[in-house]
Design a protein around this motif. Structure first.
Motif, short mmCIF file in Angstrom:
data_model
loop_
_atom_site.label_atom_id
_atom_site.label_comp_id
_atom_site.label_asym_id
_atom_site.label_seq_id
_atom_site.Cartn_x
_atom_site.Cartn_y
_atom_site.Cartn_z
N GLU A 156 0.82 -2.83 4.89
CA GLU A 156 0.92 -1.51 4.27
C GLU A 156 -0.32 -0.67 4.49
OE1 GLU A 156 2.73 -1.30 0.40
OE2 GLU A 156 3.68 -3.25 0.67
N THR A 214 -6.25 4.49 -6.50
CA THR A 214 -5.09 5.15 -7.10
C THR A 214 -5.52 6.45 -7.77
OG1 THR A 214 -3.92 3.07 -7.44
CG2 THR A 214 -3.23 4.93 -8.79
N ASP A 238 1.11 6.90 -4.76
CA ASP A 238 2.21 6.18 -5.40
C ASP A 238 2.28 4.74 -4.90
OD1 ASP A 238 2.85 8.49 -6.76
OD2 ASP A 238 4.51 9.05 -5.43
N ALA A 239 2.06 4.54 -3.59
CA ALA A 239 2.09 3.19 -3.02
C ALA A 239 0.94 2.36 -3.57
CB ALA A 239 2.01 3.27 -1.50
N LYS A 242 1.62 0.85 -6.89
CA LYS A 242 2.44 -0.37 -6.81
C LYS A 242 1.58 -1.56 -6.37
CE LYS A 242 6.65 2.23 -5.71
NZ LYS A 242 7.68 2.53 -4.67
N HIS A 243 0.65 -1.32 -5.45
CA HIS A 243 -0.27 -2.38 -5.04
C HIS A 243 -1.08 -2.88 -6.23
CE1 HIS A 243 -0.45 -0.60 -0.66
NE2 HIS A 243 0.77 -0.93 -1.04
N LYS A 245 -0.32 -2.84 -9.42
CA LYS A 245 0.50 -3.68 -10.31
C LYS A 245 0.68 -5.08 -9.73
CE LYS A 245 4.93 -4.00 -12.71
NZ LYS A 245 5.05 -5.44 -12.37
N ALA A 246 0.94 -5.15 -8.43
CA ALA A 246 1.12 -6.45 -7.78
C ALA A 246 -0.16 -7.27 -7.84
CB ALA A 246 1.55 -6.25 -6.32
#
Length: 257
Positions: A156, A214, A238-239, A242-243, A245-246
């Motif tokens: 990514e 972020t 936005d991506a 998500k990273h 959170k992961a």
């Protein structure tokens, strides 16, 4: 009080049995030889139980700017160090005297913001650093979850870096070919670790850097007058959320005995 990098501070918290109180963190740091500045910074943490090393890092991120391990401080210090080297300027680095904050830079909530072109350069270097650090994780770790997350970040951030580079090249910017000096230090540090110590430090780095990035990307998505930059910042901000959170989810798994 000089600011303490929350990634570096973890070397003084080896052997902490989480969940742990602030008092336990302080006792451990002192036993490991932490200096007065590190101990004073730990004393600024709230009196609560910390479930994982990542929780400690997040708590540092919520501290006032003068005691938190803000990445901007490391960048500015490293930039000054880099300028002292013969031919030490990297592609995309600031011009002479640029270790001083430029006039158009500003701070919000302790985070440093500059112009859109500089944002593109630093974002490309961030992606390059993330790829290098995740390649180390694939090489060093035997944990399947670590390898899976690391590979997803390589993929990514590789795509992100190519889009950033395309936009920067279209604007006539010189594309950086090296990461920043403080990022090189992190690569060296992680390369020297192994096993659980490596995994804990590596996931903490990922949490810290994605938390910072972020905020930065979302700022430029909302405030940047160049709509091309703002659109790309919105997409990748936005991506990055998500990273983050992961990374938090993986950090909780890695904290289990």
């Amino acid at each position: 009080m000089a600011r303490v990098n929350p990634i570096q501070i973890q070397k003084y918290l080896k052997g902490v049995d989480y969940p742990a109180s602030k008092a336990t963190l302080l006792d451990t740091a002192r036993r490991e030889g932490a200096d007065e500045n590190v101990c004073a910074s730990l004393e600024q943490l709230p009196d609560e139980q910390f479930q994982t090393p990542a929780d400690v890092s997040q708590a540092f991120g919520r501290l006032p700017d003068e005691v938190a391990g803000a990445p901007a401080a490391a960048r500015e210090a490293a930039a000054g160090k880099d300028e002292a080297r013969p031919g030490g300027k990297q592609a995309g680095a600031r011009e002479e005297g640029a270790h001083k904050e430029p006039a158009h830079a500003r701070r919000e909530g302790g985070q440093r913001y500059t112009g859109g072109n500089e944002f593109l350069i630093e974002a490309m270097q961030d992606s390059m650093a993330e790829i290098q650090i995740c390649e180390i994780a694939i090489e060093k770790s035997e944990n399947a979850d670590v390898k899976k997350f690391a590979q997803s970040m390589i993929d990514e951030h590789g795509r992100m870096g190519r889009e950033l580079e395309q936009l920067a090249s279209g604007k006539g910017l010189e594309v950086p070919r090296q990461i920043r000096p403080e990022q090189e230090l992190t690569v060296d540090e992680l390369s020297s670790l192994s096993g659980r110590d490596f995994e804990q430090r590596w996931i903490q780095y990922n949490i810290d850097v994605h938390e910072r990035d972020t905020k930065v990307f979302r700022h430029y998505a909302q405030e940047e007058p160049d709509r091309d930059i703002a659109t790309l910042a919105k997409k990748h901000g936005d991506a990055l959320g998500k990273h983050l959170k992961a990374a938090h989810d993986l950090g909780k798994k890695l904290a289990r005995p």
